[in-house]
Write a protein that holds these residues in place. Structure first.
Motif, short mmCIF file in Angstrom:
data_model
loop_
_atom_site.label_atom_id
_atom_site.label_comp_id
_atom_site.label_asym_id
_atom_site.label_seq_id
_atom_site.Cartn_x
_atom_site.Cartn_y
_atom_site.Cartn_z
N ARG A 1 41.51 2.51 74.81
CA ARG A 1 40.72 3.34 75.72
C ARG A 1 41.57 3.85 76.88
O ARG A 1 41.51 5.03 77.24
N VAL B 1 43.08 7.11 74.62
CA VAL B 1 41.93 8.00 74.80
C VAL B 1 41.92 8.59 76.21
O VAL B 1 41.77 9.79 76.41
N VAL C 1 34.88 9.97 73.67
CA VAL C 1 35.33 9.26 72.47
C VAL C 1 34.93 7.80 72.56
O VAL C 1 35.16 7.15 73.58
N VAL D 1 35.33 3.94 71.16
CA VAL D 1 36.32 3.08 70.52
C VAL D 1 35.66 1.76 70.18
O VAL D 1 35.12 1.07 71.05
N LEU E 1 37.31 5.29 65.72
CA LEU E 1 37.17 6.31 66.75
C LEU E 1 36.07 7.27 66.34
O LEU E 1 36.12 7.85 65.25
N GLU F 1 45.48 9.38 66.28
CA GLU F 1 45.44 8.37 65.21
C GLU F 1 46.79 7.67 65.07
O GLU F 1 46.85 6.45 64.92
N CYS G 1 39.19 7.15 61.67
CA CYS G 1 39.00 8.24 62.63
C CYS G 1 37.88 9.17 62.16
O CYS G 1 37.96 9.76 61.09
N LEU H 1 36.54 11.57 64.43
CA LEU H 1 36.44 12.50 65.56
C LEU H 1 36.18 13.90 65.05
O LEU H 1 36.75 14.32 64.03
#
Length: 236
Positions: A155, A159, A170, A172, A181, A195, A209, A211
């Motif tokens: 984080r 992020v 985002v 986590v 994520l 990533e 991932c 996202l």
């Protein structure tokens, strides 16, 4: 531990059993058996590592026990025959030893072990003096890092620094070292980079991932009216 990179001296064993060059074959086998160690560093009078004796080196003697040294498979090289006839650690050892320094990242130690197909590495200072030993089992300790610790680093260090919208955009989650994520990001070109960075965090087992990019704002009625007004004004 945010941003902490595990080094060899974080995981190495500092109490090391080593051999003098003059240690006899029986001493070597006895030490391996009683201490349950598969490889032992060999040191000189100044504690400099001069070689390593492994179980494979010791077994050369058994391999050639009942064979004719002048005939046989191609694997019977002069070096192998010399090890089969060795009676001291200095004659039996593999040299130069593959070593690593205490400040090296554990990833470097892992690469050295894989490249040279060894299970243990002597840890030496810049003068080659023995400081410890690191094994495959030691390297696995980084995967015992707690899920909350991993999540906090992801984080803050990844992020928080890579996505302009910060931690709110985002999510986590970490379970048994697997990082997930989720959420939306303003620029999807950053997703592959994020990533890769998450995978580089110590203790991460895998990354999932999910996202996605920003939502496309639908065209609303006022938008159409403004567009129509613009075209009308341009036609006058």
């Amino acid at each position: 531990m945010d941003g902490h990179v595990y080094r060899v001296d974080d995981v190495m064993t500092r109490r090391v059993i080593a051999l003098a060059g003059g240690a006899t074959f029986k001493d070597i086998v006895r030490t391996m058996e009683t201490q349950r160690i598969s490889a032992l560093p060999v040191i000189d009078s100044g504690s400099h590592v001069i070689g390593v004796v492994s179980e494979a080196d010791v077994l050369r003697k058994e391999e050639f026990r009942d064979s004719d040294h002048k005939r046989g498979p191609r694997s019977r090289t002069p070096g192998a025959l010399a090890k089969a006839r060795a009676v001291t650690a200095e004659d039996l050892m593999t040299t130069p030893a593959v070593t690593v320094q205490p400040e090296a990242p554990v990833a470097r130690a892992a690469r050295l072990m894989a490249r040279h197909r060894v299970k243990r590495l002597p840890v030496v200072d810049r003068e080659g003096v023995l400081q410890g030993i690191v094994s495959r089992a030691d390297l696995l300790r980084v995967f015992l890092r707690s899920d909350p610790d991993i999540a906090e680093e992801v984080r803050r260090e990844i992020v928080g620094s890579r996505f302009p919208e910060g931690l709110g955009s985002v999510r986590v989650e970490v379970h048994e070292g697997v990082v997930t994520l989720t959420g939306r990001v303003p620029d999807t070109s950053l997703v592959p980079l994020a990533e890769r960075l998450v995978r580089s965090v110590e203790g991460v087992v895998d990354v999932r991932c999910a996202l996605t990019g920003p939502r496309h704002r639908p065209v609303t009625e006022p938008d159409l009216m403004q567009e129509e007004h613009r075209h009308t004004s341009e036609g006058r």
